[in-house]
Design a protein around this motif. Sequence first.
Motif, PDB file in Angstrom:
ATOM      1  N   LEU A  37       0.849  -1.197   0.000  1.00  0.00           N
ATOM      2  CA  LEU A  37       0.000   0.000   0.000  1.00  0.00           C
ATOM      3  C   LEU A  37       0.879   1.239   0.000  1.00  0.00           C
ATOM      4  O   LEU A  37       1.734   1.408   0.873  1.00  0.00           O
ATOM      5  N   ILE A  41      -3.858   5.122   5.288  1.00  0.00           N
ATOM      6  CA  ILE A  41      -5.228   4.681   5.503  1.00  0.00           C
ATOM      7  C   ILE A  41      -5.798   5.342   6.752  1.00  0.00           C
ATOM      8  O   ILE A  41      -5.077   5.654   7.700  1.00  0.00           O
ATOM      9  N   ASP A  44      -8.573  10.277   6.001  1.00  0.00           N
ATOM     10  CA  ASP A  44      -9.197  11.004   4.891  1.00  0.00           C
ATOM     11  C   ASP A  44      -9.307  12.491   5.187  1.00  0.00           C
ATOM     12  O   ASP A  44      -9.089  13.334   4.307  1.00  0.00           O
ATOM     13  N   ARG A 457     -13.246  -0.441  11.912  1.00  0.00           N
ATOM     14  CA  ARG A 457     -12.771  -1.820  11.673  1.00  0.00           C
ATOM     15  C   ARG A 457     -13.660  -2.452  10.608  1.00  0.00           C
ATOM     16  O   ARG A 457     -14.541  -3.263  10.890  1.00  0.00           O
ATOM     17  N   THR A 458     -13.411  -2.079   9.373  1.00  0.00           N
ATOM     18  CA  THR A 458     -14.179  -2.600   8.253  1.00  0.00           C
ATOM     19  C   THR A 458     -13.293  -3.535   7.436  1.00  0.00           C
ATOM     20  O   THR A 458     -12.068  -3.554   7.564  1.00  0.00           O
ATOM     21  N   GLU A 459     -13.930  -4.296   6.566  1.00  0.00           N
ATOM     22  CA  GLU A 459     -13.175  -5.213   5.707  1.00  0.00           C
ATOM     23  C   GLU A 459     -12.206  -4.444   4.821  1.00  0.00           C
ATOM     24  O   GLU A 459     -11.089  -4.900   4.560  1.00  0.00           O
ATOM     25  N   GLU A 460     -12.624  -3.273   4.355  1.00  0.00           N
ATOM     26  CA  GLU A 460     -11.752  -2.483   3.490  1.00  0.00           C
ATOM     27  C   GLU A 460     -10.486  -2.063   4.229  1.00  0.00           C
ATOM     28  O   GLU A 460      -9.366  -2.205   3.708  1.00  0.00           O
ATOM     29  N   TYR A 461     -10.658  -1.530   5.442  1.00  0.00           N
ATOM     30  CA  TYR A 461      -9.485  -1.088   6.190  1.00  0.00           C
ATOM     31  C   TYR A 461      -8.615  -2.256   6.630  1.00  0.00           C
ATOM     32  O   TYR A 461      -7.393  -2.136   6.724  1.00  0.00           O
ATOM     33  N   ARG A 463      -8.109  -4.969   4.856  1.00  0.00           N
ATOM     34  CA  ARG A 463      -7.303  -5.301   3.669  1.00  0.00           C
ATOM     35  C   ARG A 463      -6.183  -4.270   3.475  1.00  0.00           C
ATOM     36  O   ARG A 463      -5.063  -4.623   3.104  1.00  0.00           O
ATOM     37  N   HIS A 464      -6.514  -3.010   3.714  1.00  0.00           N
ATOM     38  CA  HIS A 464      -5.484  -1.972   3.601  1.00  0.00           C
ATOM     39  C   HIS A 464      -4.369  -2.203   4.613  1.00  0.00           C
ATOM     40  O   HIS A 464      -3.186  -1.995   4.309  1.00  0.00           O
ATOM     41  N   TYR A 465      -4.738  -2.603   5.808  1.00  0.00           N
ATOM     42  CA  TYR A 465      -3.737  -2.889   6.837  1.00  0.00           C
ATOM     43  C   TYR A 465      -2.805  -4.010   6.399  1.00  0.00           C
ATOM     44  O   TYR A 465      -1.577  -3.957   6.601  1.00  0.00           O
ATOM     45  N   ARG A 467      -2.032  -4.846   3.362  1.00  0.00           N
ATOM     46  CA  ARG A 467      -1.128  -4.329   2.320  1.00  0.00           C
ATOM     47  C   ARG A 467      -0.073  -3.405   2.924  1.00  0.00           C
ATOM     48  O   ARG A 467       1.068  -3.366   2.461  1.00  0.00           O
TER      49      ARG A 467
END
Length: 808
Positions: A37, A41, A44, A457-461, A463-465, A467
Amino acid sequence: MTKLKPIAPAPLDASRLYTLCDPESFPFTETGQLDPLEDFIGQDRAVAAVRFAMDMDHHGYNLFALGPQGTGKQSLVRRFLEQTADSRPVPGDWCYVHNFDDPHKPRAISLPASQGQPLVRDMDGLIEDLRSALPAAFEGETFQNHQQAIEDEYKKHQEDRFSGFQDQAAERDVALLRTPMGLALAPLKDGEVLSSDDFKALPEEDQDHYRRRMADFQSRLEEMMAEMPRWEKEKREKLRALTKETTQLAVGHLIDALREKWADRAQVLTHLETVRDQVVEDPRDFLPLPDGSPEEAAGRGASLRRFKVNLLVDNGGPRRGAPVVEEEHPTLGNLLGRVEQVAQQGTLMTDFNLIKPGALHRANGGFLILDARRLLMQPLAWEALKRALRGDRIRIESAAEAWGFAGTVTLEPEPIPLDVKVVLVGDPMLHYLLSAHDPEFAELFKVAADFDDRMPRTEEYIRHYARLIAGVCNKEKLPHLDAAAVARVIEQCARLAGDSERLSAHMSSIVDLVREAAYWARSGDRELIGAEQIQQAIDAREFRSDRIRDRIQEEIARGTLLVETEGARVGQVNGLAVLQMNDFAFGKPSRISARVRPGRGEVIDIEREVALGGPLHSKGVLILASFLNHRYGADRPLSLAATLVFEQSYGGIEGDSASSTELYVLLSAIAEIPIKQGLAVTGSVDSFGRVQAIGGVNEKIEGFFDVCKAKGLTGEQGVLIPAANVKHLMLRHDVVAAAREGRFHIYPVETIDEGIERLTGIPAGQPDDDGDYPLTSVNRAVGTRLQRMARRMQDRERSAPPIQVTMG
């Protein structure tokens, strides 16, 4: 008898004490399969603020990046600045040159990028060329002949005048003599000079005749001698004109060549003309020294330095885009530049060549990053930076000048125009203090990039973690993590955030965790980091930091610090606090006790009385007193005097997280109902008896669990927490296992009535339509005891003897 409905909460299921991250949900088996990444993250808001500040070209739109240490704000800011800088033009070079009209005020010259070094080389080459060309010109036959002609002309003119004068004097019998004392007149007879004796032997009439003639020629001689300085001056002027003409011929083609090369730079052309005039006016700096002293040679070298160029800012070379400068030590000199001095013959000397650039010079046309705390710690640096930003120019000044104490002559370099975007990086408190106390701060730093310390704590974050971790492993050449290890890191992120639904944005802690887990993986000859190594790193870090916690737990186990985990006591309850030791926090159980007696409605906070209780703690005590008055003193004043104290507390108490605990123990003391000592309590209370969320819930629970575990788990022990804190639970695995096995319990509490019922095992009781509580309830026992104390106070007042007042 009315059967009371229990309202005490049931213990939480073990599944709600720790939110797992399922490694099976990951679309990878190890982080080596992921693309690293590049972006940050969970920031924003901060990213939008940084972009806005970078795109705003108006005055005052500098940036303050604020957030907790370790959130990556400095790295994020630098990355964005470098991306923005790449798309901007390379700023020009800046030079200082000697000011021949006012030497202590050097002139600044602006040049396009990469042009500074050529100008330096050209001027150095000009000096060398002049040192060769001028001696050759003055030693040449043409100059020597012209110089000799002028000398001969002057000598002939002088000899002709003296010869004519001498002939005229001789015709009148007066001789012109050259003596060691100069020219003198003497009487002449028959072509021979008369001696003093012969002159005295002459008749008086002849002596007078000679005297008159000699006096006449003496005045004419004086007139002729008076003209000699004019003749000398005319000769010098002719020689000077010859020197200038010769110098002009020698210098002209050299300067003209440079003028042609720098024809599009007006400042350079002006300086070249000034140099030409200076050399033509006085070429001695470039001529060989006669055999002189070392001091004269040193002076000649210092004089030649006037013709050099001091390249202050060089933006040549392979640079692409605008500069991004990060100044680690923002002193006044490092920020604005400085004028250095050298010792010569016991004296400190300086010139424009000793002007050194500061961070503002290097960042001019680009971006400057400064640590706000370091900047504010440096004397005069903050005010100097504001002056530069207000005036859009860089003026070099020393600390003595800034204080107004300069006692020696120094240089005043011409200020340089400033076009820079300044980014301050610091803690939120610094930003708030500057905003509140420095009226210029808001005008100069209009944009704040507020970095958060956590993210959803979402699936997107998640995955970012993963990476992000992959990028750390690639960059630092660490073993990659398998899916289970990534899941354990995510769980630890939630623990650091203190919330099962959030992840910590404290990137420094996560990166350190991966590094330390890599150490344990390499120690075990593992190619991948597994969940075991992540846990090993967590345990090792905790072990390095928990000496104080272990010492407290040890003293509780030995009975030095009294904390009971079995039985029941009236007016005594186990409260929970959190101690912070650097970056390590742990829970500490404390006994809180209350004693009551008849009085006038006073609730005395002993901690406050001895100045150990902070304002938030005192506020909590006042709120619980308000609750007591509202519930039990609506119809009559409370006739009690109560004391609350943290037993065996030898330091300050702050925060309102113990206010519900203090209310429970106060109710127990009033109702004379024992509280189960196997339970501990945390949570604040409002005026309506609602239990409110607190911080450090995980550490508090674990602190009491460790005490119970050391003394022996009975299955009756547990902790009462605010129901609002359930979503924050990320407890240790051994606590979760004990809860799953029924050996330890976590009770979510929403109201004081729920809590007191769980603590005493007796229903709290709800009032009927007449406002009366059931007989076998805690609230009824409290009200009954208060009524007894009120009657006792009334009896005391009736039995007290009347006060007699004697009027005298």
